[in-house]
Design an enzyme around this catalytic site. Structure first.
Site, PDB file in Angstrom:
ATOM      1  N   ASN A  11       0.864  -1.183   0.000  1.00  0.00           N
ATOM      2  CA  ASN A  11       0.000   0.000   0.000  1.00  0.00           C
ATOM      3  C   ASN A  11       0.901   1.234   0.000  1.00  0.00           C
ATOM      4  OD1 ASN A  11      -1.807   2.042   0.538  1.00  0.00           O
ATOM      5  ND2 ASN A  11      -2.205   1.423   2.659  1.00  0.00           N
ATOM      6  N   LYS A  13       0.014   4.255  -0.229  1.00  0.00           N
ATOM      7  CA  LYS A  13      -0.659   5.435   0.338  1.00  0.00           C
ATOM      8  C   LYS A  13      -0.457   6.648  -0.593  1.00  0.00           C
ATOM      9  CE  LYS A  13       0.326   3.467   4.807  1.00  0.00           C
ATOM     10  NZ  LYS A  13       0.188   3.618   6.216  1.00  0.00           N
ATOM     11  N   HIS A  98      -9.405   1.001   5.076  1.00  0.00           N
ATOM     12  CA  HIS A  98      -8.116   1.190   5.742  1.00  0.00           C
ATOM     13  C   HIS A  98      -8.327   2.131   6.935  1.00  0.00           C
ATOM     14  CE1 HIS A  98      -4.006   2.461   6.518  1.00  0.00           C
ATOM     15  NE2 HIS A  98      -3.612   1.390   5.840  1.00  0.00           N
ATOM     16  N   GLU A 168      -5.066  -5.055  10.719  1.00  0.00           N
ATOM     17  CA  GLU A 168      -4.042  -4.024  10.887  1.00  0.00           C
ATOM     18  C   GLU A 168      -4.291  -3.257  12.179  1.00  0.00           C
ATOM     19  OE1 GLU A 168      -2.155  -2.875   6.900  1.00  0.00           O
ATOM     20  OE2 GLU A 168      -3.895  -1.615   7.170  1.00  0.00           O
ATOM     21  N   GLY A 174       2.889   2.096  10.656  1.00  0.00           N
ATOM     22  CA  GLY A 174       3.876   3.166  10.489  1.00  0.00           C
ATOM     23  C   GLY A 174       4.631   3.538  11.748  1.00  0.00           C
TER      24      GLY A 174
HETATM   25  C1  PEP Z   1      -0.614   0.105   6.051  1.00  0.00           C
HETATM   26  O1  PEP Z   1      -0.776   1.301   5.985  1.00  0.00           O
HETATM   27  O2  PEP Z   1      -1.448  -0.637   5.536  1.00  0.00           O
HETATM   28  C2  PEP Z   1       0.571  -0.398   6.740  1.00  0.00           C
HETATM   29  C3  PEP Z   1       0.554  -1.617   7.151  1.00  0.00           C
HETATM   30  O3  PEP Z   1       1.618   0.501   6.923  1.00  0.00           O
HETATM   31  P1  PEP Z   1       3.081   0.159   7.516  1.00  0.00           P
HETATM   32  O4  PEP Z   1       3.541  -1.134   6.909  1.00  0.00           O
HETATM   33  O5  PEP Z   1       3.925   1.324   7.109  1.00  0.00           O
HETATM   34  O6  PEP Z   1       2.934   0.035   8.998  1.00  0.00           O
END
Ligand code: PEP
Length: 254
Positions: A11, A13, A98, A168, A174
């Protein structure tokens, strides 16, 4: 019971310009060299890059997905993108719900469900995200929150070939923080069991449940080895082909 083929989705973003194609190209080269064996791989770049990436990757095994869609087919929704438009640009999947959409745009689970329906209407796979905040985990509400999001967001036509769930934890996105492997296992088992309550065995056991939240090359192997973790949704570490390949290659080494 056969395990579903894993999926690792990146992803991006709100990151990436046309010049970022070079990362997609390096990813394709790494995949061609065997690093993507035994796993489905997907890139979800910003909508502006979907057509470019889909056409550039058409002769590879890399899938392209969107990051969000509107629930309607067309109309007066300035700035929104219909699932059909993503499909027309070459996407085969779309992320819905998300936590950044749920938080920044106030998307509740009923909206997420309508987006998942729209994805299916357009022939796209819906990657439905669920996950608790730090406060909810501290209160001991993780399973309750995940259950409510799953029940509220899962469309009634969900099947193994059109739906993926991504767990998640919001506090892990992040931040460099990840839940313990036991905690990841507990939530993934719980999601599987909820799917079994809602769907027949073949569909419930075939729907892939991805883990997302600070997955990196250094922790991917242990996270991906947890029962009922069928791959990863990766944010930051998907932006650089080398890091993403480091995660994907966990499966090639199996
Ligand atoms: C996400 O935004 O779906 C995600 C998992 O981000 P990160 O891997 O940067 O934590």
């Amino acid at each position: 019971m056969t395990q579903p083929r894993p999926l690792v989705a990146g992803n991006w973003k709100m990151n990436g310009l046309r010049a970022s194609w070079k990362e997609a190209e390096s990813l394709a080269e790494g995949m061609a060299a065997g690093k993507g064996a035994n796993v489905d791989v997907m890139l979800c770049p910003p909508a502006t890059l979907i057509a470019q990436f889909s056409s550039g990757l058409k002769d590879t095994d890399i899938l392209v997905g969107g990051q969000d869609c509107h629930s309607e087919l067309s109309g007066a929704h300035t700035g929104d993108i219909a699932a059909e438009m993503l499909a027309d640009a070459g996407a085969s999947a779309v992320i819905v719900g998300h936590s950044e959409r749920r938080a920044d745009h106030g998307e509740a689970s009923d909206v997420v469900r309508s987006k998942a329906h729209a994805a299916h209407r357009a022939g796209l796979m819906a990657i439905i995200c669920v996950g608790e905040t730090e406060a909810e985990r501290k209160r001991g509400d993780t399973l309750k929150v995940v259950s409510a999001q799953l029940s509220g967001s899962l469309p009634d036509d969900a099947r193994a070939d059109n739906t993926v769930i991504a767990y998640e934890p919001v506090w892990a996105i992040g931040t460099g923080l990840t839940p313990t492997l036991d905690d990841v296992g507990e939530v993934h088992r719980h999601i599987r069991s909820e799917l079994r309550d809602k769907l027949d065995e073949e569909q419930a056991s075939g729907i892939r449940i991805l883990y997302g939240g600070s997955v990196k090359p250094g922790n991917a192997a242990e996270l991906m080895a947890v029962t009922d973790v069928d791959g990863a949704l990766v944010g930051g570490a998907s932006l650089k082909a080398d890091d993403f390949l480091g995660i994907i290659s966990v499966y090639a080494e199996k």
